[in-house]
Design an enzyme around this catalytic site. Structure first.
Site, PDB file in Angstrom:
ATOM      1  N   ARG A   1       0.864  -1.309  -0.233  1.00  0.00           N
ATOM      2  CA  ARG A   1       0.139   0.320   0.111  1.00  0.00           C
ATOM      3  C   ARG A   1       0.917   0.784   0.743  1.00  0.00           C
ATOM      4  O   ARG A   1       1.566   1.107   1.189  1.00  0.00           O
ATOM      5  CB  ARG A   1      -1.065  -0.212   1.289  1.00  0.00           C
TER       6      ARG A   1
ATOM      7  N   ASP B   1     -11.240  -2.679  -4.555  1.00  0.00           N
ATOM      8  CA  ASP B   1     -11.728  -1.827  -5.132  1.00  0.00           C
ATOM      9  C   ASP B   1     -10.825  -0.123  -4.684  1.00  0.00           C
ATOM     10  O   ASP B   1     -10.659   0.670  -4.978  1.00  0.00           O
ATOM     11  CB  ASP B   1     -12.963  -1.849  -4.445  1.00  0.00           C
TER      12      ASP B   1
ATOM     13  N   ASP C   1     -12.059 -12.143  -0.338  1.00  0.00           N
ATOM     14  CA  ASP C   1     -12.848 -11.912   0.011  1.00  0.00           C
ATOM     15  C   ASP C   1     -14.499 -11.791  -0.602  1.00  0.00           C
ATOM     16  O   ASP C   1     -15.263 -11.609  -0.641  1.00  0.00           O
ATOM     17  CB  ASP C   1     -13.306 -10.900   0.965  1.00  0.00           C
TER      18      ASP C   1
ATOM     19  N   VAL D   1      -4.065 -17.461   7.535  1.00  0.00           N
ATOM     20  CA  VAL D   1      -3.601 -18.989   6.768  1.00  0.00           C
ATOM     21  C   VAL D   1      -4.604 -19.132   5.255  1.00  0.00           C
ATOM     22  O   VAL D   1      -4.015 -19.242   4.271  1.00  0.00           O
ATOM     23  CB  VAL D   1      -3.947 -20.062   7.915  1.00  0.00           C
TER      24      VAL D   1
ATOM     25  N   ASN E   1     -16.830 -35.031 -15.910  1.00  0.00           N
ATOM     26  CA  ASN E   1     -17.670 -33.482 -16.592  1.00  0.00           C
ATOM     27  C   ASN E   1     -18.449 -33.176 -17.783  1.00  0.00           C
ATOM     28  O   ASN E   1     -18.182 -32.750 -19.324  1.00  0.00           O
ATOM     29  CB  ASN E   1     -16.840 -32.475 -17.033  1.00  0.00           C
TER      30      ASN E   1
ATOM     31  N   ARG F   1       9.442 -39.648 -19.017  1.00  0.00           N
ATOM     32  CA  ARG F   1       8.343 -40.746 -17.970  1.00  0.00           C
ATOM     33  C   ARG F   1       6.816 -40.363 -18.125  1.00  0.00           C
ATOM     34  O   ARG F   1       6.423 -38.996 -18.581  1.00  0.00           O
ATOM     35  CB  ARG F   1       9.110 -39.722 -16.513  1.00  0.00           C
TER      36      ARG F   1
END
Length: 821
Positions: free
Chosen positions: A103, A134, A181, A314, A552, A676
């Site tokens: 910041r 924002d 968030d 975390v 899927n 491999r």
């Protein structure tokens, strides 16, 4: 080119679409862009950075990184560094941001911004990509608005020359949202939110085992000072007993309600309690609800042995999830293309994802909408705040409230009670158990009976007394976190010979509706049951399917249960292989995934893992293609590449097997790299479900409950038995765009390739050219997902609707490259 494709209306193969798109490719020669990360870090930023840089370089546009966010922009010098292709190699799997973030107080003042402008002008940069929240994006907008004033002042003070300013008369800005968030309007998901949710669910799974052992209660505090997204989704995915959110202040006396809920669940046999608290949780008097307070309530009123776990940072850490990597690639590529296509000065925009489509919107519209939410929260207008967060957020709040009621027994008059069967058909997939759990508990809440049918149709026909049994609330405890199929499943298909016996069993057990959770075999079984209604009264009941398969490959949904878990497992395996290559000689790994004829897993895994190429059945290839790919790979090793990664689906080619590819690479790479091969096999099916699959399981099951009850209730005849034969009463539930909805089988049959067990149209095919460009492995230029999708669908490259409110921004040829709000 545009008129040719638009008028033909003919659907094209991916190869033909790429040929058509090649004429639309942009040349960025003479242009340059810079990218910076600002504010809080989030997982997936590096994948985004990589995509922006490589997409720019692939179009001859110079690319720079700005280190330490706006601080680096103000300081200039070696903080602004030009990138080569290798600059962003081997970073896609890393958390945080390799270019740093900070910041910057200086940038908040005009002198600091003038200094930043001087540094950009001297570097010849007038295109900027900002990854941040924002606040960071608002600062970028101010920077753009004041640019002309900066240039005038810089010229007048002789800090830059008029010639230098002539090359940068304006600055174009694209914003990308990096935030765990998920609190920004204009995008369904922000970069890092899915990974943060992964960390929370991992913690909950660990807590569950210890809490259950001691019959403890745990209060888990998660981030979300002003937005409850993480707490809300963790509550759904983690089967929490109570959730506290900033957007849903607790009413007076909420403590009594919480304790009553917890007490009721313990009486039903639950051995642990999980309460999730968002760090911004409050009550209706605007008092903060802390995790310590919740702990004291549980201890004092219920005498529970209670512990607190505060996850903190975390949630920001660790490797990004497969979703965040793929999303970062998609929005990063779109950001570079947006700046490439700009002719002159354009308004600042923000790129996000809505449904399954990349969307570009006016930057400040998104910022102002987000600030409206903050304002609504400040004045305690929480209904407005929830509404502004969007329909999906509102529905998720309704869902968590509904789940909180599921422990209560529903009261239905005896004559109105219905019996619904649930079974798994096909291979096991993560999320199957979560869907069964939610289905059972919600049906019991409504007062109906759920018959659990073990081992698919074989269990229905067996004489085993446990083959068909009424399910209780306690039966499905802790199922949401368990992979595989606790009911048991197999791929046994229905045959004309077994149909009479199955109909008899339906009648014997009085089944009023059936839910099949499974793969393509489950989908086919529903079709056969619907066809058999003509001959068997027992099948004239509501029939519904939930797609649950790692492949899927089931029509009617963009995502089946289990595919996200499998994708994350594949990407994790590729990360491990990458690490092993750094510890030894240079190596190329050939990895085979599941999926049979469907290329979803190798394509998305290759994009998320930074693979060199992915071979799939849908995009046929020849020995010449293999030779070109090998030559390209050798060239990259000569340029300093340390490891190569190739993915293939198991049925991509009958002859070009994994052994063939390994031998080909071993021969061609002699003296340069070792080769491999790895078949991941059933590892892709057995992992604990990802957060995405857990949430999706609950949503699908909720729709299934509502669908079956409504269809059955509306079809009860004079005899008291359910009888329905309408097309709408036999369907699949799935997610299409932003909607979770049902689609009648009759509408899906025509869009299904039954021979290869795949949908005829697969949304992810438009991502394959991007994969090739980002891996420096294609002769084709990527011009945007929507163009490829339009050409493949025969829509040309024009707007989908003349009534569309979207403005189409065109390239010099007149072809729209990015859709903007």
């Amino acid at each position: 080119m545009e008129d040719t494709f638009a008028s033909s209306g003919k659907k094209l193969s991916l190869a033909d679409a790429l040929k058509g798109a090649s004429g639309l490719a942009l040349d960025g020669k003479g242009k340059s862009l810079a990218i910076l990360t600002s504010g809080g870090d989030s997982q997936g930023m590096n994948a985004t950075l990589r995509a922006v840089v490589r997409m720019a370089l692939s179009h001859n546009m110079r690319a720079f990184v700005v280190r330490e966010g706006y601080v680096g922009l103000v300081q200039g010098g070696d903080q602004i560094e030009e990138c080569q292709w290798s600059t962003v190699s081997n970073i896609i799997h890393m958390g945080g941001t390799i270019i740093g973030t900070a910041r910057c107080k200086e940038f908040m003042e005009r002198p600091g911004r003038i200094q930043a402008a001087e540094n950009l002008i001297k570097a010849g940069i007038n295109n900027l990509v900002i990854i941040g929240g924002d606040g960071s994006l608002t600062g970028a907008n101010i920077f753009k608005e004041e640019w002309k004033g900066y240039t005038e002042e810089l010229v007048s003070t002789k800090r830059v020359t008029e010639a230098e300013v002539a090359k940068c008369p304006y600055i174009n800005i694209v914003g990308l949202v990096g935030s765990i968030d998920n609190d920004m309007c204009g995008t369904d998901m922000t970069i890092g939110a899915d990974s943060a949710l992964h960390r929370i669910i991992e913690a909950i799974d660990c807590i569950v085992s210890t809490a259950s052992s001691h019959q403890r209660s745990f209060v888990l505090e998660v981030m979300g000072r002003h937005c409850g997204y993480l707490a809300l989704m963790a509550g759904i995915a983690g089967a929490a007993d109570w959730v506290l959110l900033p957007e849903q202040p607790m009413h007076k006396g909420w403590e009594d309600d919480m304790c009553e809920r917890v007490k009721q669940l313990r009486q039903l046999g639950k051995r642990l309690t999980i309460v999730i608290v968002s760090e911004g949780a409050i009550d209706t008097e605007n008092k903060k609800i802390t995790s310590q307070y919740v702990k004291s309530v549980l201890e004092e009123r219920l005498h529970h042995d209670t512990r607190i776990t505060i996850l903190g940072h975390v949630q920001r850490g660790g490797k990004p999830s497969a979703f965040d990597r793929a999303m970062g690639c998609r929005v990063g590529a779109a950001a570079a293309l947006s700046l490439l296509q700009a002719q002159g000065e354009v308004p600042p925009t923000m790129i996000g994802i809505q449904g399954n489509l990349i969307k570009e919107s006016p930057l400040m519209s998104c910022v102002m909408q987000t600030k409206k939410i903050d304002k609504a929260m400040e004045i305690h207008d929480y209904n407005a705040a929830v509404g502004l967060r969007g329909d999906s957020f509102r529905k998720n709040i309704s869902l968590i409230k509904r789940l909180e009621l599921s422990g209560k027994a529903g009261i239905v008059p005896e004559g109105k009670k219905l019996k619904f069967g649930v079974m798994n058909v096909g291979s096991p997939a993560a999320g199957m158990n979560g869907a069964v759990r939610a289905f059972v508990r919600l049906m019991l809440f409504h007062g109906h009976t759920v018959l659990g049918i073990s081992n698919g149709f074989e269990g229905l026909l067996s004489e085993d007394e446990c083959g068909v049994r009424p399910m209780t609330w306690k039966d499905v405890t802790e199922w949401s976190s368990q992979g595989g199929s606790n009911l048991g499943t197999n791929r046994t298909k229905l045959t004309p010979q077994t149909m009479p016996e199955i109909a008899a069993k339906f009648g014997e057990y009085g089944i009023d509706g059936l839910l099949i959770i499974g793969g393509f075999e489950g989908y086919e079984s529903l079709i056969e049951l619907q066809k058999a209604r003509e001959h068997y009264v027992a099948f004239r009941i509501p029939l519904l399917g939930i797609a649950a398969t790692t492949s899927n490959n089931v029509p009617g949904t963009e995502y089946s249960l289990g595919c996200d878990t499998a994708l994350n497992m594949i990407v994790t395996a590729c990360d491990i292989l990458r690490q092993s290559a750094h510890a030894s000689r240079k190596r190329v790994f050939v990895v085979e995934t599941m999926g049979r004829y469907c290329g979803y897993l190798p394509t998305l895994a290759a994009l998320a893992a930074g693979a060199d190429v992915a071979y799939i059945f849908e995009e046929q290839f020849t020995i010449s293609d293999l030779q070109k790919d090998v030559a390209c790979l050798i060239g990259k090793f000569q340029d300093g590449l340390q490891r190569g990664l190739i993915l293939k689906s198991e049925y991509c080619s009958e002859n070009f097997t994994i052994d063939f590819m390994e031998h080909l690479l071993a021969e061609e790479g002699k003296g340069m790299f070792l080769t491999r091969s790895n078949k991941l096999g059933h590892l892709q099916e057995g992992e604990a479900p990802s957060a995405f699959d857990r949430v999706l399981a609950v949503k699908y099951a909720t729709i299934a409950v509502d669908f079956l009850i409504e269809q059955a209730r509306n079809s009860v005849g004079p005899s008291g038995r359910v009888s329905v034969v309408s097309d709408e009463s036999a369907a699949m539930v799935g997610i299409q765009g932003v909607k979770v909805e049902t689609t009648p089988l009759s509408k899906l049959i025509g869009v299904t390739d039954f021979e290869h067990m795949v949908p005829k149209k697969e949304w992810w095919m438009s991502l394959r050219p991007m994969l090739s460009v980002l891996s420096h492995h294609s002769d084709h230029a990527f011009v945007g997902e929507q163009i490829i999708r339009d050409l493949m669908n025969g829509n040309g490259t024009k707007s989908h609707s003349s009534n569309s409110e979207h403005k189409i921004v065109a390239s010099p040829s007149g072809t729209p490259l990015v859709e903007r709000d």
